[in-house]
Every structure is written in C-alpha cells, then in structure tokens.
Scaffold this active site. Sequence first.
Site, PDB file in Angstrom:
ATOM      1  N   PRO A  89       0.816  -1.218   0.000  1.00 50.22           N
ATOM      2  CG  PRO A  89      -0.298  -1.241   2.052  1.00 50.22           C
ATOM      3  CD  PRO A  89       0.589  -2.060   1.173  1.00 50.22           C
ATOM      4  CD  GLU A 116       1.650  -5.636  10.153  1.00 48.61           C
ATOM      5  OE1 GLU A 116       1.414  -4.486   9.771  1.00 48.61           O
ATOM      6  OE2 GLU A 116       0.776  -6.486  10.400  1.00 48.61           O
ATOM      7  NE  ARG A 158      -7.827  -5.466 -21.005  1.00 45.42           N
ATOM      8  CZ  ARG A 158      -7.791  -4.241 -21.533  1.00 45.42           C
ATOM      9  NH1 ARG A 158      -6.843  -3.392 -21.170  1.00 45.42           N
ATOM     10  NH2 ARG A 158      -8.684  -3.865 -22.422  1.00 45.42           N
ATOM     11  CG  ASP A 173      -8.471  -0.273 -22.822  1.00 47.89           C
ATOM     12  OD1 ASP A 173      -9.465  -0.741 -23.411  1.00 47.89           O
ATOM     13  OD2 ASP A 173      -7.423  -0.908 -22.624  1.00 47.89           O
TER      14      ASP A 173
HETATM   15  N1  J9N Z   1      -2.598  -1.561  -2.637  1.00 43.65           N
HETATM   16  C1  J9N Z   1      -2.381  -2.496  -1.635  1.00 43.65           C
HETATM   17  C2  J9N Z   1      -1.358  -3.448  -1.528  1.00 43.65           C
HETATM   18  C3  J9N Z   1      -1.601  -4.098  -0.317  1.00 43.65           C
HETATM   19  C4  J9N Z   1      -0.796  -5.139   0.299  1.00 43.65           C
HETATM   20  S1  J9N Z   1      -1.076  -5.662   1.899  1.00 43.65           S
HETATM   21  C5  J9N Z   1       0.216  -6.763   1.913  1.00 43.65           C
HETATM   22  C6  J9N Z   1       0.839  -6.705   0.708  1.00 43.65           C
HETATM   23  C7  J9N Z   1       0.284  -5.796  -0.216  1.00 43.65           C
HETATM   24  N2  J9N Z   1      -2.684  -3.568   0.235  1.00 43.65           N
HETATM   25  N3  J9N Z   1      -3.145  -2.601  -0.555  1.00 43.65           N
END
Ligand code: J9N
Length: 270
Positions: A89, A116, A158, A173
């Site tokens: 994330p 984590e 794709r 797209d």
């Molecule tokens: N965009 C996104 C990636 C993730 C994770 S959580 C554990 C690995 C990747 N969450 N949200």
Amino acid sequence: MRIDVVTIFPEYLEPLNISLVGKARARGLLDVRVHDLREWTHDKHNTIDDTPYGGGPGMVMKPEPWGEALDAVRACGEDREPVLVIPTPSGRPFTQELAVELSQRPWLVFAPARYEGIDRRVVDEYAERWEVHEVSIGDYVLAGGEAAVLVITEAVARLLPGVLGNVDSHRDDSFAPGAMADLLEGPVYTKPPLWRERAIPEVLLSGHHGRVARWRRDQAFRRTAANRPDLIERCDPAVLDKNDRALLAELGWTERADKRFGRAVPSMEE
Ligand code: J9N
C-alpha cells in the site's frame, strides 16, 4: 513474457490458470511460474516471519528465504535481469501507464508479502541489481499482496501482443494513454432492443455517426463528472469543444468553465 510469482500461498494464484491469462498461457504468449516461498526455508517449521526490530505489531517476513528464492528464480533461465514487482500500500500507484510499461518487459518477478511486509534489506539488495517497483493497486489494505499480483498480471497480460483479438481494443480503454480526453467510458447496449420495457437510447439506432459520437462523449463527461471529478479538474481545456464546455457548465462546472474552459475550440459538429 515470463512471470514468476514467489508466495506462501501458491493456491491463491490458481485464477492465473483460467480466463484471459490462462488462455494467453495456453497459447504460449505468457509463461507463468508460481513458487512456494517455504521451499527456501531450512528449519523444521518453515519459518518465513519474525518479530519487528524496534517493536510494534505484527510480523515481518525474514530476508533469507526471499533472497534464496529470488536468486533461484533468477538462476532458472533467461540471460537478462527480471523486473521485480512488490505490491504494497506504500508503493507507486498502479495505473494503466505502469501496466503498459510492465507489459513491455520480457520478465516480471512478483514478490507478494503477507504480514507487515518484507525486511527492507531485500528491496535494497535487489534494487542494486534489478529494476524494482513497489506498487500499490489502491488506497485500501489487503491481507497480502497475492490479490494485487492477480490484478497487475491481468492488466499487463491483456496488453501483450496477440492476447486480445484486435489491437484496436486498447485504444478506447478508459485511462489508456490517448483515450478520449481521459474520460471514463460511457454506457453500452446490445440486443434485445426492448428489455423489461427499457429501450435503447434512440440516438444509437439513428445511424447518424456524428450524433452517436456526440452522445457518447456527453455520456462520458457525465459519468466522469459524477464519479471522477478529479479527472475533469485536470483535463486539458484545449481538448474541450463548445459542446463539452456547455455540458460541463450544465453539470456545475460553471466557474471553472469561465476561468479555464473559456477558450474557443471548434465543436465536433463544426
Ligand atoms: N494496494 C495495496 C497493496 C496491499 C498489500 S497488503 C500486503 C501486501 C500488499 N494492500 N493494498
């Protein structure tokens, strides 16, 4: 293209056997190999995680299994270095532009993390030898990177030459570089012409290509204004014609229409 995925949940990647990605593999356009990270552990419990230095919640994935796994994947094949893709994330947003970029690489290795995350030294180590992308598929938190690998792989696959029927399929797209003014796509319809007393918008039956194009563009603007006002905000005023500006004014973009969209651009009909 070759894709390797190193994961503690190989079954999670089963969807890569079906649909568009599965077909691309069956046709020899894509070579996907899924590996179990635990194959590169040496203790009797196949330990892949440990507590974080400095304290805090959760567990961190240990560097040694990842290092051995990535070295083994690298050693198995190819005369070039792969691109390493790590879903997180805190990564760079995954966009159509990045999908296009990745689709042009011959070899991607995915390292989806659980817990984590992975010990930072793994990223630092491989970034010295490989191109490494930490990528986020959106502002929400998953339990692990596997679902993100499925998302990224499908978006990339794709785009590979020969995977979709015709090359033209990409051009319209939403988000494709060069798509209509970076607008979302509007609604689509097919047979039957009447369903549960709902008709097809008459303009689509008119055979008037100019009016159809105008209507589709209006629909795209309405949908974009409703769902993605940020795309309207950053849209280049130079791509707007008179109709676009009138429609945006009608949708409440009046002030900006005065400030930014005031420029005279010939309308589609002119
Ligand atoms: N965009 C996104 C990636 C993730 C994770 S959580 C554990 C690995 C990747 N969450 N949200």
